[in-house]
Motif scaffolding. Structure first.
Motif, mmCIF file in Angstrom:
data_model
loop_
_atom_site.group_PDB
_atom_site.id
_atom_site.type_symbol
_atom_site.label_atom_id
_atom_site.label_comp_id
_atom_site.label_asym_id
_atom_site.label_seq_id
_atom_site.Cartn_x
_atom_site.Cartn_y
_atom_site.Cartn_z
ATOM 1 N N PRO A 30 -33.902 40.408 24.679
ATOM 2 C CA PRO A 30 -33.094 39.453 25.440
ATOM 3 C C PRO A 30 -31.684 39.261 24.872
ATOM 4 O O PRO A 30 -30.793 38.816 25.575
ATOM 5 C CB PRO A 30 -33.890 38.152 25.364
ATOM 6 N N ASN A 31 -31.485 39.615 23.602
ATOM 7 C CA ASN A 31 -30.175 39.484 22.981
ATOM 8 C C ASN A 31 -29.343 40.763 23.055
ATOM 9 O O ASN A 31 -28.239 40.814 22.528
ATOM 10 C CB ASN A 31 -30.312 39.037 21.524
ATOM 11 N N SER A 32 -29.877 41.783 23.716
ATOM 12 C CA SER A 32 -29.160 43.053 23.826
ATOM 13 C C SER A 32 -27.942 42.892 24.744
ATOM 14 O O SER A 32 -27.923 42.033 25.631
ATOM 15 C CB SER A 32 -30.074 44.139 24.374
ATOM 16 N N PRO A 33 -26.927 43.732 24.566
ATOM 17 C CA PRO A 33 -25.762 43.659 25.450
ATOM 18 C C PRO A 33 -26.112 43.887 26.917
ATOM 19 O O PRO A 33 -25.477 43.299 27.799
ATOM 20 C CB PRO A 33 -24.848 44.781 24.936
ATOM 21 N N GLN A 34 -27.129 44.710 27.197
ATOM 22 C CA GLN A 34 -27.524 44.984 28.581
ATOM 23 C C GLN A 34 -28.020 43.722 29.274
ATOM 24 O O GLN A 34 -27.870 43.581 30.484
ATOM 25 C CB GLN A 34 -28.625 46.056 28.631
#
Length: 91
Positions: free
Chosen positions: A4-8
């Motif tokens: 959930p913290n990924s750039p995507q």
């Protein structure tokens, strides 16, 4: 499932916060991570007709529309109130 913290996933934070409110943004982003990994063009490979960031039934592949569809399905009375107040401002 994407992080959930990924750039995507985090690229949708502003739109999600606007649609779901700041108190629900983290949970909504977790759903995006789980359902599409942040890919707005993700179809439902199981054939149930769920599409987009939130995998909304019959949902739009347009990311902002998909976010609004998910918010409307989750908070229908809040969305109706917001739409009413936009069209009929008070004061």
């Amino acid at each position: 499932m994407a992080d959930p913290n990924s750039p995507q996933v985090q690229q949708w934070r502003d739109a999600v916060t606007q649609a779901f409110g700041p108190q629900n943004a983290d949970l909504a982003l977790w759903v995006i991570a789980h359902e599409s990994g942040g890919d707005p063009s993700k179809p439902d490979y199981a054939g149930s007709g769920h599409n987009g960031l939130f995998q909304v039934a019959g949902g739009s592949f347009d990311p902002l529309t998909n976010i609004q569809q998910a918010a409307a399905a989750t908070f229908p009375s809040k969305l109706a109130a917001d739409i009413f107040l936009r069209h009929y401002p008070q004061g």
